[in-house]
Design a protein around this motif. Structure first.
Motif, PDB file in Angstrom:
ATOM      1  N   GLU A 157      64.122  37.457  -5.359  1.00  0.00           N
ATOM      2  CA  GLU A 157      62.801  37.125  -5.232  1.00  0.00           C
ATOM      3  C   GLU A 157      62.045  38.291  -4.378  1.00  0.00           C
ATOM      4  OE1 GLU A 157      61.180  35.133  -7.306  1.00  0.00           O
ATOM      5  OE2 GLU A 157      62.944  34.716  -8.386  1.00  0.00           O
ATOM      6  N   ALA A 178      64.222  28.884  -4.565  1.00  0.00           N
ATOM      7  CA  ALA A 178      63.439  30.007  -4.605  1.00  0.00           C
ATOM      8  C   ALA A 178      61.824  29.792  -5.089  1.00  0.00           C
ATOM      9  CB  ALA A 178      63.877  30.992  -5.813  1.00  0.00           C
ATOM     10  N   ASP A 179      61.649  29.039  -5.808  1.00  0.00           N
ATOM     11  CA  ASP A 179      60.209  28.742  -6.364  1.00  0.00           C
ATOM     12  C   ASP A 179      59.570  28.195  -5.140  1.00  0.00           C
ATOM     13  OD1 ASP A 179      60.845  29.740  -8.904  1.00  0.00           O
ATOM     14  OD2 ASP A 179      61.061  27.498  -9.835  1.00  0.00           O
ATOM     15  N   SER A 194      59.108  31.052  -2.460  1.00  0.00           N
ATOM     16  CA  SER A 194      58.235  32.011  -3.096  1.00  0.00           C
ATOM     17  C   SER A 194      56.711  31.602  -2.902  1.00  0.00           C
ATOM     18  CB  SER A 194      58.375  32.417  -4.611  1.00  0.00           C
ATOM     19  OG  SER A 194      59.581  33.112  -4.653  1.00  0.00           O
TER      20      SER A 194
END
Length: 450
Positions: A281, A429-430, A433
């Motif tokens: 990412e 990760a979401d 981010s």
């Protein structure tokens, strides 16, 4: 007594033993799944390509636990003719078993390589690596298959094997083993961390090795090769120095600091897998050992959340100073007791932490400091980890920052079940981010109980 911290530690030590083969025409083959993390470190130490060697046993039709042979890629086949004769297995029986096992073999290969071709072994030195040898049956077959695929010389390498088995491993030209106890226990007995290796971890390691090889083949200059590379660091923290592994890609807007839990380390395959998902990412990572090896011996230190939080704060300040002129954001990822330390440190008045994620964590260990946490926090818990799930819900009720609880169905405390760690990594990760990258929404996520 443990010989190795984990598979990565064993692989690094095995790579040192094999250092004389560095920059030779070598291919390193890991036996999935546990052998691949060991093989990855060996390949890195030798500057050699990494691949998997997948073999399948051919079981006697009416007694499948008895092997009448084995198969590998490229139509490689090894038969135990004596077993076939005694079992009166017909050509038709053999063909049916082989067809079934070859379909399974090809399915596994496709999953691991994701369309990459098998590395050519013709005329090359091949090192077959596993995380340990018990009976040696799989290792023998792997060596035979490697030979059939064209290897000029086959070396079998493993961190540990029974002393009585090593002389019988004649299928290899050489056997390299670091520990060969006479009173052999199970392979896992010789590791501090012998948690299962998931398919996702195998794929990540193969992807990382392929990218490294591509950089070498493309002739990247020294500056380019260093970009995004991992670096082992030592960080001053009061009277001691803690160790870490830093990955800071160029122009990264966010770096996540990992605080592992009790019984683990910065080399933990689980945390390294999550870190690799964050790298994809565009995020940097700093994986930390918050205690020195001498301190880890005393279990009291493992649960000294205030001490761990101070160390985490020291690492954060070190990172901010090291990244000269950097204006990015910092997040914390904590597992088990590391989650308590992450939230404790994030609650400090001068802490500028953009987001926190806990995986299978103990946020309750941060106690009354939970109310002072300002960073948006994601709590990821396994659906089968009922006690920790209840502790997370209690901790969430004390928090004032935007907080979300995600429950991964079927997962236990270590997220060892197929697909569960990948789901946790995707959620992390979401979250990072969203809060660490400018492209993220940056809006608070609502509280969710699942």
């Amino acid at each position: 007594m443990f010989e190795f911290l984990d598979r990565a530690d064993a692989g690094r030590r095995l790579g040192q033993r094999l250092a004389g083969l560095r920059d030779r025409d070598v291919v390193v083959l890991g036996l999935p799944r546990g052998g691949v993390p060991v093989a990855a470190e060996v390949a890195d130490a030798l500057n050699a390509p990494l691949d998997v060697i997948v073999v399948r046993k051919l079981g006697v039709p009416f007694q499948p636990e008895v092997a009448m042979g084995a198969i590998g890629e490229g139509n490689a086949r090894v038969l135990a003719t004596r077993v076939i004769a005694l079992s009166r297995v017909t050509e038709e029986d053999l063909a049916r078993v082989e067809q079934r096992e070859r379909e399974l073999l090809e399915s596994r290969v496709a999953r691991y390589r994701k369309g990459r071709p098998r590395i050519d072994l013709n005329g090359r030195i091949v090192i077959v690596v596993d995380d340990g040898i018990a009976t040696g049956s799989t290792a023998r077959v792997a060596c035979q298959v490697a030979r059939q695929l064209g290897a000029a010389r086959v070396i079998l390498a493993a961190p540990v094997a029974p002393a009585r088995v090593i002389p019988s491993l004649t299928e290899a030209d050489d056997v390299v083993c670091l520990a060969f106890p006479r009173n052999f226990q199970a392979v896992g007995y010789y590791y501090h961390d012998f948690s299962p290796t998931e398919d996702d971890e195998v794929v990540r390691l193969l992807d990382d090795a392929a990218r490294r090889l591509h950089r070498v083949q493309e002739g990247a200059g020294p500056g380019e090769a260093a970009q995004g590379a991992e670096e082992d660091v030592e960080i001053p923290a009061g009277a001691v120095r803690v160790r870490g592994t830093l990955y800071a890609p160029p122009r990264s807007e966010g770096i996540v600091i990992f605080a592992h839990g009790s019984g683990s380390s910065r080399h933990s395959p689980r945390n390294r897998y999550v870190a690799s998902v964050l790298h994809a990412e565009g995020l940097g990572t700093l994986l930390l050992d918050l205690l020195t090896p001498a301190e880890e011996v005393n279990r009291v230190n493992v649960f000294d959340i205030a001490l761990l939080a101070r160390r985490l704060g020291a690492a954060t300040r070190w990172l901010e100073t090291r990244q000269d002129g950097w204006r990015g954001r910092i997040g914390y990822f904590g597992a088990s007791t590391g989650a308590g330390a992450a939230l404790w440190a994030a609650a400090e008045p001068d802490a500028e932490i953009a987001a926190v994620v806990s995986r299978g964590g103990r946020p309750d260990l941060a106690g009354t400091r939970l109310a002072a946490v300002r960073a948006p926090t994601l709590l990821i818990v396994g659906g089968a980890d009922l006690q920790v799930l209840d502790l997370n819900r209690q901790a969430m009720a004390l928090m004032r920052a935007p907080t979300r609880l995600e429950v991964v169905p079927g997962a236990t405390h270590l997220f060892e079940e197929p697909g569960t760690l990948a789901r946790a990594a995707s959620l992390a990760a979401d979250w990072f981010s969203r809060y660490l990258l400018s492209a993220g929404k940056g809006t608070p996520a609502p509280e969710v109980h699942r």
